[in-house]
Design a protein around this motif. Structure first.
Motif, PDB file in Angstrom:
ATOM      1  N   UNK A   1      66.357  41.434 105.141  1.00  0.00           N
ATOM      2  CA  UNK A   1      66.637  42.404 105.845  1.00  0.00           C
ATOM      3  C   UNK A   1      65.563  42.956 106.829  1.00  0.00           C
ATOM      4  N   UNK A   2      64.328  42.576 106.469  1.00  0.00           N
ATOM      5  CA  UNK A   2      63.167  43.342 107.096  1.00  0.00           C
ATOM      6  C   UNK A   2      62.703  41.936 107.844  1.00  0.00           C
ATOM      7  N   UNK A   3      63.018  40.888 107.945  1.00  0.00           N
ATOM      8  CA  UNK A   3      62.817  39.861 108.574  1.00  0.00           C
ATOM      9  C   UNK A   3      63.818  39.561 109.916  1.00  0.00           C
ATOM     10  N   UNK A   4      63.198  39.093 110.877  1.00  0.00           N
ATOM     11  CA  UNK A   4      63.986  39.039 112.351  1.00  0.00           C
ATOM     12  C   UNK A   4      64.613  37.599 112.101  1.00  0.00           C
ATOM     13  N   UNK A   5      65.764  37.341 111.989  1.00  0.00           N
ATOM     14  CA  UNK A   5      66.660  35.996 111.741  1.00  0.00           C
ATOM     15  C   UNK A   5      66.120  35.033 112.867  1.00  0.00           C
ATOM     16  N   UNK A   6      65.875  35.582 114.175  1.00  0.00           N
ATOM     17  CA  UNK A   6      65.714  35.054 115.095  1.00  0.00           C
ATOM     18  C   UNK A   6      64.449  34.330 115.455  1.00  0.00           C
ATOM     19  N   UNK A   7      63.574  34.910 114.872  1.00  0.00           N
ATOM     20  CA  UNK A   7      62.083  34.590 115.054  1.00  0.00           C
ATOM     21  C   UNK A   7      61.581  33.546 113.884  1.00  0.00           C
ATOM     22  N   UNK A   8      60.548  32.825 113.969  1.00  0.00           N
ATOM     23  CA  UNK A   8      60.003  32.075 113.104  1.00  0.00           C
ATOM     24  C   UNK A   8      58.962  32.929 112.506  1.00  0.00           C
ATOM     25  N   UNK A   9      58.504  32.608 111.074  1.00  0.00           N
ATOM     26  CA  UNK A   9      57.992  33.422 110.133  1.00  0.00           C
ATOM     27  C   UNK A   9      56.588  33.689 110.665  1.00  0.00           C
ATOM     28  N   UNK A  10      55.976  32.758 111.574  1.00  0.00           N
ATOM     29  CA  UNK A  10      54.832  32.748 112.041  1.00  0.00           C
ATOM     30  C   UNK A  10      54.679  33.808 113.231  1.00  0.00           C
ATOM     31  N   UNK A  11      55.793  33.963 113.912  1.00  0.00           N
ATOM     32  CA  UNK A  11      55.848  34.829 115.189  1.00  0.00           C
ATOM     33  C   UNK A  11      55.910  36.121 114.563  1.00  0.00           C
ATOM     34  N   UNK A  12      56.740  36.367 113.429  1.00  0.00           N
ATOM     35  CA  UNK A  12      56.911  37.628 112.771  1.00  0.00           C
ATOM     36  C   UNK A  12      55.450  38.109 112.011  1.00  0.00           C
ATOM     37  N   UNK A  13      54.857  37.285 111.474  1.00  0.00           N
ATOM     38  CA  UNK A  13      53.678  37.547 110.952  1.00  0.00           C
ATOM     39  C   UNK A  13      52.361  37.801 111.844  1.00  0.00           C
ATOM     40  N   UNK A  14      52.398  37.058 112.909  1.00  0.00           N
ATOM     41  CA  UNK A  14      51.335  37.201 114.047  1.00  0.00           C
ATOM     42  C   UNK A  14      51.451  38.391 114.860  1.00  0.00           C
ATOM     43  N   UNK A  15      52.892  39.052 114.808  1.00  0.00           N
ATOM     44  CA  UNK A  15      52.973  40.183 115.773  1.00  0.00           C
ATOM     45  C   UNK A  15      52.018  41.272 115.689  1.00  0.00           C
ATOM     46  N   UNK A  16      51.947  41.933 114.431  1.00  0.00           N
ATOM     47  CA  UNK A  16      50.656  42.993 114.265  1.00  0.00           C
ATOM     48  C   UNK A  16      49.207  42.531 114.453  1.00  0.00           C
ATOM     49  N   UNK A  17      48.859  41.383 114.249  1.00  0.00           N
ATOM     50  CA  UNK A  17      47.676  41.005 114.782  1.00  0.00           C
ATOM     51  C   UNK A  17      47.529  41.132 116.261  1.00  0.00           C
ATOM     52  N   UNK A  18      48.701  40.620 117.051  1.00  0.00           N
ATOM     53  CA  UNK A  18      48.246  40.596 118.563  1.00  0.00           C
ATOM     54  C   UNK A  18      48.357  42.005 119.014  1.00  0.00           C
ATOM     55  N   UNK A  19      49.223  42.968 118.259  1.00  0.00           N
ATOM     56  CA  UNK A  19      49.290  44.262 118.932  1.00  0.00           C
ATOM     57  C   UNK A  19      48.399  45.305 118.427  1.00  0.00           C
ATOM     58  N   UNK A  20      47.827  45.207 117.312  1.00  0.00           N
ATOM     59  CA  UNK A  20      46.829  46.210 116.630  1.00  0.00           C
ATOM     60  C   UNK A  20      45.488  45.712 116.844  1.00  0.00           C
ATOM     61  N   UNK A  21      45.274  44.382 116.677  1.00  0.00           N
ATOM     62  CA  UNK A  21      43.752  43.704 116.848  1.00  0.00           C
ATOM     63  C   UNK A  21      43.556  42.940 118.191  1.00  0.00           C
ATOM     64  N   UNK A  22      44.593  42.767 118.856  1.00  0.00           N
ATOM     65  CA  UNK A  22      44.363  41.928 120.261  1.00  0.00           C
ATOM     66  C   UNK A  22      43.877  40.711 119.985  1.00  0.00           C
ATOM     67  N   UNK A  23      44.216  40.027 118.958  1.00  0.00           N
ATOM     68  CA  UNK A  23      43.666  38.598 118.833  1.00  0.00           C
ATOM     69  C   UNK A  23      44.562  37.566 119.482  1.00  0.00           C
ATOM     70  N   UNK A  24      43.982  36.714 119.808  1.00  0.00           N
ATOM     71  CA  UNK A  24      44.503  35.568 120.724  1.00  0.00           C
ATOM     72  C   UNK A  24      45.525  34.720 119.646  1.00  0.00           C
ATOM     73  N   UNK A  25      46.143  33.893 120.269  1.00  0.00           N
ATOM     74  CA  UNK A  25      47.288  33.045 119.589  1.00  0.00           C
ATOM     75  C   UNK A  25      46.778  32.241 118.352  1.00  0.00           C
ATOM     76  N   UNK A  26      45.518  31.618 118.951  1.00  0.00           N
ATOM     77  CA  UNK A  26      45.092  30.737 117.767  1.00  0.00           C
ATOM     78  C   UNK A  26      44.520  31.433 116.657  1.00  0.00           C
ATOM     79  N   UNK A  27      43.764  32.557 116.935  1.00  0.00           N
ATOM     80  CA  UNK A  27      43.360  33.362 115.826  1.00  0.00           C
ATOM     81  C   UNK A  27      44.172  33.878 114.774  1.00  0.00           C
ATOM     82  N   UNK A  28      45.280  34.374 115.433  1.00  0.00           N
ATOM     83  CA  UNK A  28      46.366  35.056 114.555  1.00  0.00           C
ATOM     84  C   UNK A  28      46.972  33.813 113.904  1.00  0.00           C
ATOM     85  N   UNK A  29      47.155  32.668 114.374  1.00  0.00           N
ATOM     86  CA  UNK A  29      47.914  31.780 113.602  1.00  0.00           C
ATOM     87  C   UNK A  29      46.740  31.150 112.643  1.00  0.00           C
TER      88      UNK A  29
END
Length: 343
Positions: free
Chosen positions: A113-141
């Motif tokens: 219920x807390x995971x977006x069924x339309x997004x991959x696990x990687x996209x869900x877990x990387x989102x806070x890193x992109x928003x809070x820490x401004x990491x680029x895609x490679x570092x977040x991955x």
């Protein structure tokens, strides 16, 4: 069960301030104009040190999940305070609350219920890193792959969707998401109650291993005192929003003194069928003395457990018992006028 989970033995520092300090916290909900507000959490005090686990135990409706929500800032308390790392966070909102998110994470009972069924696990877990820490895609991955491996998930997990995993795997994903931002405290709200027993053991083992490795603190919310005693250092028992017993987990499980805590212990199934059958017969037998004449349901001024308590007496109806130390252990607090009586 994959392996026996050792009882925690982490000494608590006496001089360091607690990581989390909750003082006289009260949360109320309206019940209409003709009824007083419901006190879902009623003047709760608790402390949690860094690197330790505090269990919050109670049946459904005891206020334990509301307490967790108030600590996370998801519910506004009516009274009291929540202090995290020496900072009062009781009434934070908006940007201030979002800034606190990296240090204070949560694992819910239902990970799907807390995971977006339309997004991959990687996209869900990387989102806070992109928003809070401004990491680029490679570092977040790279960070996502690291935390997924820490929770025992295979390579390629990040490219898959929530529906492609079992319940136990989704709970591991939820734990990985909580770890992504390197928090100091994780609130675990019934994290294993929806899982099979063998999977429960695996997740509990995982939480213990991660705590030893990363120095995490857990606020572990559960209705199952048998589960809590294996992973928690200390336990707070809630009934109708109030703390009725608290102290070291092993002490409370082995020597419960409040009648409600004893009922929770006796509700846990035993692995020995003969012992379980004997306990069931003992509960069914009318061995307890009935309440004294004239003792009825407790009013607002009485002990909240009095209407259900087999040991109720007139003194239980005059005032709410104070949370006071037991004779055997000063760290073992019990809110009962008949504390220290044999079980």
């Amino acid at each position: 069960m994959t392996r026996a989970l050792p009882a925690p033995h982490r000494p608590q520092a006496a001089v360091d301030p607690p990581l989390l300090h909750v003082s006289a916290l009260t949360v109320t909900y309206p019940q209409g104009r003709r009824r007083p507000p419901l006190r879902a959490v009623d003047t709760v005090d608790l402390q949690l040190a860094a690197g330790r686990t505090l269990g919050v135990v109670g049946e459904s409706g005891s206020g334990k999940s509301t307490l967790g929500a108030a600590i996370l800032g998801l519910v506004a308390p009516r009274e009291g305070s929540v202090t995290f790392r020496g900072r009062d966070i009781t009434h934070l909102g908006g940007a201030q609350l979002r800034a606190l998110a990296p240090d204070l994470q949560v694992v819910f009972q239902d990970p799907y219920g807390s995971l977006n069924p339309t997004r991959t696990i990687g996209a869900t877990l990387a989102e806070p890193l992109r928003l809070h820490r401004r990491w680029d895609a490679e570092r977040a991955r790279d960070r996502v792959e690291d935390v997924l491996s820490r929770v025992g998930l295979p390579p390629g997990t990040a490219q898959r969707y929530p529906a492609q995993f079992s319940g136990g795997q989704r709970q591991r994903i939820a734990i990985a998401r909580a770890l992504t931002m390197e928090p100091a405290l994780v609130v675990c709200d019934e994290p294993v109650s929806a899982l099979d027993l063998s999977v429960q053991a695996q997740v509990l083992n995982l939480l213990a291993d991660l705590q030893a490795e990363l120095g995490l603190a857990y606020l572990f919310i559960s209705h199952d005192l048998a589960v809590v005693r294996h992973i928690c250092d200390d336990v707070v028992v809630l009934y109708r929003g109030r703390v009725v017993e608290s102290g070291p987990a092993a002490r409370i499980y082995q020597h419960p003194q409040h009648p409600y805590t004893r009922a929770l212990v006796n509700a846990a199934p035993l692995p020995d069928p003969a012992a379980q059958r004997a306990r069931r017969l003992q509960r069914a037998a009318p061995t307890l003395t009935p309440p004294p004449p004239g003792v009825g349901p407790a009013g607002a001024a009485g002990c909240p457990y009095a209407p259900r308590c087999p040991l109720v007496q007139p003194a239980c109806l005059t005032a709410v018992p104070a949370l006071a130390p037991s004779a055997a252990d000063r760290e073992h607090l019990v809110a009962c006028v008949r504390r220290d009586e044999p079980s």
